[in-house]
Design an enzyme around this catalytic site. Sequence first.
Site, short mmCIF file in Angstrom:
data_model
loop_
_atom_site.label_atom_id
_atom_site.label_comp_id
_atom_site.label_asym_id
_atom_site.label_seq_id
_atom_site.Cartn_x
_atom_site.Cartn_y
_atom_site.Cartn_z
N CYS A 170 74.18 52.01 33.08
CA CYS A 170 72.57 52.35 32.30
C CYS A 170 73.41 51.42 31.19
O CYS A 170 73.84 51.88 29.93
CB CYS A 170 72.05 53.44 31.98
SG CYS A 170 71.24 52.94 30.55
N CYS A 190 75.60 57.07 31.01
CA CYS A 190 75.30 56.84 32.15
C CYS A 190 75.75 55.20 32.43
O CYS A 190 75.91 54.07 32.05
CB CYS A 190 73.88 57.20 32.50
SG CYS A 190 73.11 58.61 32.81
N GLU A 203 62.11 49.54 23.32
CA GLU A 203 61.13 48.72 24.50
C GLU A 203 60.03 49.11 24.88
O GLU A 203 60.63 50.56 24.80
CB GLU A 203 62.20 47.94 24.99
CG GLU A 203 63.38 47.17 24.86
CD GLU A 203 64.94 47.04 25.93
OE1 GLU A 203 64.39 47.56 26.77
OE2 GLU A 203 65.30 46.13 25.45
N CYS A 211 56.10 51.36 30.41
CA CYS A 211 57.71 52.59 30.75
C CYS A 211 57.25 52.59 29.35
O CYS A 211 57.84 51.48 28.23
CB CYS A 211 58.49 51.31 31.44
SG CYS A 211 59.96 52.35 31.21
N SER A 217 61.08 61.18 32.95
CA SER A 217 62.18 61.02 33.91
C SER A 217 63.67 61.40 33.36
O SER A 217 63.73 61.30 32.05
CB SER A 217 62.59 59.68 34.24
OG SER A 217 63.85 59.55 34.59
N CYS A 260 71.09 56.29 23.31
CA CYS A 260 70.68 57.14 24.43
C CYS A 260 71.89 57.45 23.94
O CYS A 260 72.82 57.39 23.71
CB CYS A 260 70.53 57.01 25.66
SG CYS A 260 70.13 58.28 26.73
N LEU A 272 68.96 61.14 40.04
CA LEU A 272 69.90 62.07 41.03
C LEU A 272 71.44 61.11 40.91
O LEU A 272 71.84 61.07 40.47
CB LEU A 272 69.15 62.40 42.73
CG LEU A 272 70.20 63.53 42.86
CD1 LEU A 272 70.55 64.47 42.42
CD2 LEU A 272 69.56 64.00 44.33
N HIS A 273 70.54 59.96 41.88
CA HIS A 273 72.02 58.74 41.64
C HIS A 273 73.35 59.09 42.49
O HIS A 273 73.69 58.01 42.97
CB HIS A 273 72.16 58.04 40.35
CG HIS A 273 70.67 57.78 39.54
ND1 HIS A 273 70.08 57.32 40.10
CD2 HIS A 273 70.63 57.82 38.12
CE1 HIS A 273 68.99 56.71 38.95
NE2 HIS A 273 70.01 57.19 38.07
N GLY A 275 66.38 56.19 26.24
CA GLY A 275 66.38 57.72 25.69
C GLY A 275 65.96 58.44 26.93
O GLY A 275 65.47 58.24 28.28
N ASN A 295 70.02 46.97 39.19
CA ASN A 295 69.54 45.85 38.00
C ASN A 295 70.60 45.31 36.80
O ASN A 295 70.83 46.63 36.13
CB ASN A 295 67.87 46.34 36.73
CG ASN A 295 67.08 44.77 36.95
OD1 ASN A 295 67.96 43.61 36.71
ND2 ASN A 295 66.58 44.84 36.22
N CYS A 326 66.09 48.33 31.56
CA CYS A 326 65.90 49.28 30.50
C CYS A 326 67.41 48.30 29.51
O CYS A 326 68.59 47.88 29.60
CB CYS A 326 66.66 50.50 30.74
SG CYS A 326 66.48 52.10 29.82
N1 SAH Z 1 67.24 59.11 30.06
C1 SAH Z 1 66.05 59.11 31.38
C2 SAH Z 1 65.23 58.30 31.59
C3 SAH Z 1 65.31 56.52 30.81
S1 SAH Z 1 66.10 55.98 32.42
C4 SAH Z 1 67.10 59.40 32.85
O1 SAH Z 1 67.97 59.13 32.41
O2 SAH Z 1 66.15 59.58 33.82
C5 SAH Z 1 65.11 55.20 33.62
C6 SAH Z 1 65.25 54.97 35.10
O3 SAH Z 1 66.08 54.18 35.56
C7 SAH Z 1 66.62 56.06 35.51
O4 SAH Z 1 66.39 56.82 36.69
C8 SAH Z 1 68.16 55.31 35.19
O5 SAH Z 1 68.97 55.79 35.77
C9 SAH Z 1 67.78 54.08 35.74
N2 SAH Z 1 68.53 52.93 35.10
C10 SAH Z 1 69.08 52.78 34.02
N3 SAH Z 1 69.73 51.32 34.00
C11 SAH Z 1 68.83 51.17 35.55
C12 SAH Z 1 69.90 49.71 35.97
N4 SAH Z 1 70.23 48.75 35.46
N5 SAH Z 1 69.26 50.11 36.81
C13 SAH Z 1 69.08 50.03 37.79
N6 SAH Z 1 68.35 51.52 37.51
C14 SAH Z 1 68.86 51.80 35.54
FE1 SF4 Z 2 70.48 57.44 29.19
FE2 SF4 Z 2 68.98 57.90 30.67
FE3 SF4 Z 2 70.33 55.46 30.50
FE4 SF4 Z 2 71.63 58.13 31.06
S1 SF4 Z 2 70.17 56.46 32.31
S2 SF4 Z 2 72.20 56.53 29.51
S3 SF4 Z 2 70.01 59.43 30.65
S4 SF4 Z 2 68.33 56.30 29.29
#
Ligand code: SAH
Ligand code: SF4
Length: 407
Positions: A150, A147, A123, A136, A240, A143, A263-264, A208, A339, A382
């Site tokens: 995600c 996480c 995407e 983006c 990121s 990936c 960080l989260h 990714g 999201n 994402c």
């Molecule tokens: N893998 C990298 C970059 C892609 S994710 C990373 O993890 O940083 C880009 C951002 O979107 C990251 O901060 C990720 O934690 C956040 N993200 C992923 N899923 C999400 C969701 N459902 N709602 C909000 N943010 C999300």
């Molecule tokens: Fe991969 Fe980033 Fe999603 Fe974590 S938040 S699963 S590192 S894309």
Amino acid sequence: MTLQLETAGFVEKTPLEHYVAPDKPSLVGLTRAQLAALLGAIGVPEAQRKMRVQQLWHWIYFRGFTEFDAMTSLSKELRAALAEKFTLARPEVVAEQVSVDGTRKWLLRLPGETQGERPHEVECVYIPDTDRGTLCVSSQVGCTLTCSFCHTGTQRLVRNLTADEIVGQVMMARDRLGDWPGATRPIDGIIPTGEQRCITNIVMMGMGEPLYNLDAVRDALLIVADGDGIAISKRRITLSTSGVVPNIERAGAEIGCMLAVSLHAVRDELRNELVPLNRKYPIAQLLEACRNYPGLSNAKRITFEYVMLRGVNDSIDDAKALVRLLKGIPAKINLIPFNPWPGTKYECSDWEQIEKFSQVVFDAGYASPVRTPRGRDILAACGQLKSATEKLSARERMALRAMAMVD
Ligand code: SAH
Ligand code: SF4
């Protein structure tokens, strides 16, 4: 099949690398050195190569041409020789969705033979705003990390994108937005105020983990930043990462773009659950790598991303711990409303709680923008366009493809 690797209680998927690249490769995504080598291979004398590379660079990356035949500064013979062996193809648009807020999301099919796997797709999202237009971009199909909040992390198929597939996303988006010099714009009202172009910023925040595909991401971003071509300044490119500590310094030294860190959570126990990579590289190591990020200064801050999950990481104590943790690091804090996606166990924090959290961050001296959710009506989180499209029947997918081709 996706294999599982286990390191110190941390499980990740192994990328598949057994796809076969197309017979006729695209020149999009090649560095100057690679272009020079290709020209050498098709008989261009060494003395001419530098000039020819400069000309090709201009046509490909500044003008965005998709046909060799239109490259009038190249001889007819050279144009024919190039067309015989190469293309200027970008990834194929399989679906395009436009949100009421102007956000555009594309599902892209990557070229190449996937040996029985379903086609490899990623995407790419364009988010127009008054002061900027952000693209983006994805770095991998799926990936390897998992996480828990995600959606991309739940996808089984993983492979690294090549540099041409990463640059190809930017080229495709500029094609679709009419964002090349002299091109007609198919869409009105999406140029940020005071800018000449739609796409002013790039974020590696699609599917990714970019620091697991560093060489390709580096080559691609250096092409995107090159002043004779696409020319998006490194200050407007943000990578990121979920915290691949050993590669953070390399990203700074070899790319020199802005860094964002997902960080989260402020405690290892919680971060281990949200971002399992934390089991390998815990918070203290991650922040140490951030302190050493090449070029870090008040003018070049690291963005810390913090997804707001109701009842999980959104207490006022968490907010206070967050500002204590980041003390001394030139930082920005981005609070991201979660999201949601079908099947997730998390919920987005209440708006009131986000505001209280944000106030603590603000009082500590950080401008704490809450990233407004964009494109909610088109599932812009994402990984979600891909899954939504996967639910379509083969016929519906063909119709979408046809639409993308004639549009
Ligand atoms: N893998 C990298 C970059 C892609 S994710 C990373 O993890 O940083 C880009 C951002 O979107 C990251 O901060 C990720 O934690 C956040 N993200 C992923 N899923 C999400 C969701 N459902 N709602 C909000 N943010 C999300
Ligand atoms: Fe991969 Fe980033 Fe999603 Fe974590 S938040 S699963 S590192 S894309």
